[in-house]
Scaffold this active site. Structure first.
Site, PDB file in Angstrom:
ATOM      1  N   TYR A 134       0.864  -0.984  -0.019  1.00  0.00           N
ATOM      2  CA  TYR A 134       0.015   0.082   0.035  1.00  0.00           C
ATOM      3  C   TYR A 134       0.859   1.186   0.064  1.00  0.00           C
ATOM      4  CZ  TYR A 134       0.596   0.876   4.923  1.00  0.00           C
ATOM      5  OH  TYR A 134       1.395   1.136   6.241  1.00  0.00           O
ATOM      6  N   ARG A 156       8.288   4.490  -4.345  1.00  0.00           N
ATOM      7  CA  ARG A 156       8.466   3.397  -3.228  1.00  0.00           C
ATOM      8  C   ARG A 156       7.217   2.364  -3.635  1.00  0.00           C
ATOM      9  NH1 ARG A 156       7.373   5.776   2.808  1.00  0.00           N
ATOM     10  NH2 ARG A 156       5.028   5.828   1.838  1.00  0.00           N
ATOM     11  N   ARG A 173      -7.221 -20.520  -1.437  1.00  0.00           N
ATOM     12  CA  ARG A 173      -6.459 -20.317  -0.353  1.00  0.00           C
ATOM     13  C   ARG A 173      -5.290 -21.321  -0.311  1.00  0.00           C
ATOM     14  NH1 ARG A 173      -4.225 -21.333   4.149  1.00  0.00           N
ATOM     15  NH2 ARG A 173      -3.493 -19.515   5.364  1.00  0.00           N
ATOM     16  N   HIS A 192      -0.654 -21.160  -0.661  1.00  0.00           N
ATOM     17  CA  HIS A 192       0.534 -19.928  -0.387  1.00  0.00           C
ATOM     18  C   HIS A 192       0.941 -19.759  -1.887  1.00  0.00           C
ATOM     19  CE1 HIS A 192       0.061 -21.189   3.710  1.00  0.00           C
ATOM     20  NE2 HIS A 192       0.725 -20.074   4.096  1.00  0.00           N
ATOM     21  N   LYS A 235       6.527  -1.541   1.919  1.00  0.00           N
ATOM     22  CA  LYS A 235       5.228  -1.072   2.572  1.00  0.00           C
ATOM     23  C   LYS A 235       4.102  -2.187   2.611  1.00  0.00           C
ATOM     24  CE  LYS A 235       3.099   3.481   3.322  1.00  0.00           C
ATOM     25  NZ  LYS A 235       3.292   3.326   4.927  1.00  0.00           N
ATOM     26  N   GLU A 242      12.566   2.583  14.133  1.00  0.00           N
ATOM     27  CA  GLU A 242      11.527   3.831  13.717  1.00  0.00           C
ATOM     28  C   GLU A 242      10.308   3.719  14.751  1.00  0.00           C
ATOM     29  OE1 GLU A 242       9.833   3.056   9.742  1.00  0.00           O
ATOM     30  OE2 GLU A 242       9.969   0.813   9.900  1.00  0.00           O
ATOM     31  N   LEU A 282      11.252   1.581   7.194  1.00  0.00           N
ATOM     32  CA  LEU A 282      10.610   1.891   6.061  1.00  0.00           C
ATOM     33  C   LEU A 282      11.279   3.243   5.400  1.00  0.00           C
ATOM     34  CD1 LEU A 282       7.878   1.517   4.287  1.00  0.00           C
ATOM     35  CD2 LEU A 282       7.249   3.341   5.424  1.00  0.00           C
TER      36      LEU A 282
HETATM   37  N1  PDD Z   1       2.720   5.164   7.700  1.00  0.00           N
HETATM   38  N2  PDD Z   1       7.433   3.899   8.982  1.00  0.00           N
HETATM   39  C1  PDD Z   1       6.425   3.206   9.066  1.00  0.00           C
HETATM   40  C2  PDD Z   1       6.536   1.942   9.552  1.00  0.00           C
HETATM   41  C3  PDD Z   1       5.234   3.933   8.560  1.00  0.00           C
HETATM   42  O1  PDD Z   1       4.145   3.133   8.547  1.00  0.00           O
HETATM   43  C4  PDD Z   1       5.202   5.106   7.955  1.00  0.00           C
HETATM   44  C5  PDD Z   1       3.755   5.806   7.451  1.00  0.00           C
HETATM   45  C6  PDD Z   1       6.220   6.049   8.020  1.00  0.00           C
HETATM   46  C7  PDD Z   1       6.490   7.140   7.432  1.00  0.00           C
HETATM   47  O2  PDD Z   1       6.472   7.209   6.328  1.00  0.00           O
HETATM   48  P1  PDD Z   1       6.031   8.522   5.210  1.00  0.00           P
HETATM   49  O3  PDD Z   1       6.787   9.638   5.576  1.00  0.00           O
HETATM   50  O4  PDD Z   1       6.133   7.877   3.724  1.00  0.00           O
HETATM   51  O5  PDD Z   1       4.528   8.516   5.558  1.00  0.00           O
HETATM   52  C8  PDD Z   1       7.527   5.224   8.543  1.00  0.00           C
HETATM   53  C9  PDD Z   1       1.427   5.705   7.068  1.00  0.00           C
HETATM   54  C10 PDD Z   1       1.353   6.900   7.091  1.00  0.00           C
HETATM   55  C11 PDD Z   1       0.309   4.560   7.169  1.00  0.00           C
HETATM   56  O6  PDD Z   1       0.652   3.446   7.381  1.00  0.00           O
HETATM   57  O7  PDD Z   1      -0.833   5.197   7.557  1.00  0.00           O
END
Ligand code: PDD
Length: 279
Positions: free
Chosen positions: A32, A51, A99, A101, A143, A175, A199
């Protein structure tokens, strides 16, 4: 009426539904993006699209659309929302299959996009955070929609009266549960380098770029748990939260216990960049 895009069609969000055998539902098999829209302008579009491309590649999927296709979907959704500040949520899953894998069983990806008003909570007074072991997997640079660990971490933070969890892996900060982390020490700013446990945040990368332009010392460097505790300032960043000061960590004040001077300066630089980008 909130509009959504699903597999080639725009429809009311409440009417958008998917097959229960979608691999996003059964396996969390998808990726996503969250892309902010300020003053009706998509912020850092290319970076988010790059990304997305990387996330898709990492899970052996092809990008189903060109950038132009994506942008026309985004623009249609943005136009359907009254607010000038929105966040676009897009999700691509591997699609429907029995279903099993085996990824080769899915033929057509499921593509879902919506845009919602950003709920502007003023976090400039600072938030509380907890520290927690980084319980997530080894591919945090993707992501992925598979977010149960992050959901549990945010829940643990909330149970302790905090808004975010700052994650520690093998003694070092990675993070936040849904944000990147910056600390300040002796007038210098540090954020952990990008690797498989972090991330590549678009807001994080933007801060490094604009602080460098203004000759403010901001460096990618590992941050030990000890350095986290001794920080003068601590911030978290994300597309929807922007740059947020953390004033308490595990119920102890960070630095002075108030948003610090480097946060004020950096937030101003960020807001100025945003205004010039989205004028
Ligand atoms: N999440 N690290 C993680 C694990 C995140 O889920 C996010 C953002 C960030 C920051 O990334 P960015 O600056 O590109 O938004 C770092 C989004 C906002 C979410 O999952 O809703």
């Amino acid at each position: 009426m909130t509009l959504a895009y699903l597999n080639g069609e725009f429809k009311p969000l409440a009417e958008a539904s998917i097959n229960v055998l979608d691999r996003g539902f059964t396996f969390g098999d998808g990726v996503y993006e969250v892309i902010p829209v300020f003053n009706r302008t998509i912020f850092r579009l290319e970076e988010h699209m790059r990304r997305l491309e990387n996330s898709l590649q990492a899970i052996f999927m092809e990008n189903p659309y060109s950038i132009e296709n994506w942008v026309s979907i985004f623009e249609h959704l943005i136009d359907s929302v009254e607010h000038a500040e929105q966040s676009i949520y897009l999700q691509v899953t591997r699609g429907v299959s029995v279903r099993d894998h085996d990824i080769s069983l899915a033929e057509t990806p499921t593509i879902f996009v919506m845009s919602r008003p950003i709920e502007k909570k003023d976090l400039s007074a600072g938030i509380h955070a907890i520290t927690h072991e980084d319980i997530r997997w080894q591919y945090c640079d993707i992501k992925a929609i598979t977010l149960l660990p992050s959901v549990l971490l945010r829940h643990k933070a909330k149970q302790q009266g905090a808004k975010e969890a700052i994650l520690i892996r093998d003694g070092f900060v990675t993070e936040g549960a849904a944000s990147n982390v910056f600390i300040c020490k002796n007038n210098e700013i540090f954020t952990p380098p990008k690797n498989k446990h972090v991330l590549p945040g678009i807001t994080r990368d933007l801060l490094l770029e604009i602080l460098d332009d203004k000759k403010v010392g901001c460096y990618e460097s590992v941050i030990s748990e000890q350095q986290l505790w001794e920080a003068d300032e601590l911030w978290v960043t994300s597309s929807t939260w922007e740059v947020v000061p953390v004033i308490q960590l595990d119920n102890k004040p960070v630095g002075s216990g108030e948003p610090g001077p480097l946060w004020h300066a950096t937030n101003q630089i960020y807001q100025e960049f945003k205004s010039s980008y989205c004028h």
